[in-house]
Design an enzyme around this catalytic site. Sequence first.
Site, PDB file in Angstrom:
ATOM      1  N   SER A  26      -6.579  -4.730   1.329  1.00  7.84           N
ATOM      2  CA  SER A  26      -6.112  -3.414   1.762  1.00  7.84           C
ATOM      3  C   SER A  26      -7.068  -2.360   1.233  1.00  7.84           C
ATOM      4  CB  SER A  26      -4.708  -3.135   1.224  1.00  7.84           C
ATOM      5  OG  SER A  26      -4.463  -1.739   1.217  1.00  7.84           O
ATOM      6  N   HIS A  51      -7.511  -4.857   6.094  1.00  8.11           N
ATOM      7  CA  HIS A  51      -6.186  -4.259   6.245  1.00  8.11           C
ATOM      8  C   HIS A  51      -6.290  -2.749   6.047  1.00  8.11           C
ATOM      9  CE1 HIS A  51      -1.722  -4.414   6.148  1.00  8.11           C
ATOM     10  NE2 HIS A  51      -1.794  -3.488   5.214  1.00  8.11           N
ATOM     11  N   ASP A  53      -4.209   0.777   5.926  1.00  3.67           N
ATOM     12  CA  ASP A  53      -2.890   1.381   5.769  1.00  3.67           C
ATOM     13  C   ASP A  53      -2.872   2.820   6.266  1.00  3.67           C
ATOM     14  OD1 ASP A  53      -2.761  -0.519   2.857  1.00  3.67           O
ATOM     15  OD2 ASP A  53      -1.298  -0.697   4.486  1.00  3.67           O
ATOM     16  N   MET A  55      -0.606   6.093   6.761  1.00  3.29           N
ATOM     17  CA  MET A  55       0.628   6.712   6.260  1.00  3.29           C
ATOM     18  C   MET A  55       0.674   8.180   6.679  1.00  3.29           C
ATOM     19  SD  MET A  55       0.672   5.046   2.454  1.00  3.29           S
ATOM     20  CE  MET A  55       0.414   3.294   2.187  1.00  3.29           C
ATOM     21  N   HIS A  84      -1.988  -1.255   9.832  1.00  2.00           N
ATOM     22  CA  HIS A  84      -0.576  -1.211   9.432  1.00  2.00           C
ATOM     23  C   HIS A  84      -0.089   0.236   9.547  1.00  2.00           C
ATOM     24  CE1 HIS A  84       2.443  -1.834   5.823  1.00  2.00           C
ATOM     25  NE2 HIS A  84       3.047  -1.600   6.953  1.00  2.00           N
ATOM     26  N   MET A  86       2.413   2.938   9.095  1.00  2.00           N
ATOM     27  CA  MET A  86       3.626   3.392   8.394  1.00  2.00           C
ATOM     28  C   MET A  86       3.838   4.852   8.794  1.00  2.00           C
ATOM     29  SD  MET A  86       2.722   1.521   4.815  1.00  2.00           S
ATOM     30  CE  MET A  86       0.993   1.401   5.288  1.00  2.00           C
ATOM     31  N   MET A 155       7.117  -6.670   3.967  1.00  2.00           N
ATOM     32  CA  MET A 155       6.732  -5.833   2.836  1.00  2.00           C
ATOM     33  C   MET A 155       7.330  -6.423   1.563  1.00  2.00           C
ATOM     34  SD  MET A 155       4.745  -3.600   3.991  1.00  2.00           S
ATOM     35  CE  MET A 155       4.535  -2.860   2.375  1.00  2.00           C
ATOM     36  N   ASP A 191       2.687  -8.202   2.113  1.00  2.00           N
ATOM     37  CA  ASP A 191       1.953  -7.006   1.712  1.00  2.00           C
ATOM     38  C   ASP A 191       2.636  -6.315   0.542  1.00  2.00           C
ATOM     39  OD1 ASP A 191       1.007  -3.982   3.613  1.00  2.00           O
ATOM     40  OD2 ASP A 191       0.326  -4.795   1.704  1.00  2.00           O
TER      41      ASP A 191
END
Length: 241
Positions: A26, A51, A53, A55, A84, A86, A155, A191
């Site tokens: 990540s 990966h 992330d 957000m 990913h 979020m 998660m 994760d």
Amino acid sequence: MSVTRRSGQGPMAQGSIVNDIIIAPSILSADFAKLGEEVKAIDRAGCDWIHVDVMDGHFVPNITIGPDVVKALRPHSSKLFDVHLMIAPCDPFIEAFAKAGSDLITVHAEAGPHLDRSLQLIKSLGKKAGVSITPSTHESAIEYVLDKIDLVLVMTVNPGFGGQAFLPSQIDKIAAIRKMIGARPIRIEVDGGITPETAARVAAAGANVMVAGSGVFKGGNYAENIAAIRAAASRARAAAA
Ligand code: DX5
Ligand code: ZN
């Protein structure tokens, strides 16, 4: 779903989809001042996926990166970009992340009322689709979309930050999802708080894609950290198979 983006390897056999261990560092734990170099470094260090992330400060209490950063990073590695999301809502942004070079786009089941529609949108853009559930969501919430996905992301921390402690309470959920998936060619990704020790526990329960942020970037020896997580998970997966 082929393991690496541009290797030309065809679809993998069911056994490989369930048992091959995939390491996806990540980049949330990377040095943001030199993200392109960090992506190159983990690529050279032997990772399988990257990966990313995303957000929005709303679905989770943190803000990270948008599609323009994914686009800027794309030329730095030909490995699969595992994005990913979020964010809530997610549908208004899926096309931008697809066009930016994402290969696999994962949305949260909790992000909005129309999960099936979000997955159809990802597929319609020619991308692989994943669904993620937070620790507070029961696995039954995703059963109705299993025939529309390539990956389930469990998660193992509350989403929003790297460096948090692993939640052992999620191990039984991984085993339940492995059972629920049955013979479908779907990978289980985990994760949050993944180290060699916790990788072995989740691999034994049925997971085979290991996301690790602090577990890969801490100490600076990326190749050694990746190899240690892979070895622990592979041993446990082989013993469980
Ligand atoms: C958290 C993110 C994770 C995180 C993992 O919401 O989805 O990918 O970066 O970091 P570690 O491995 O340090 O827990
Ligand atoms: Zn993540």
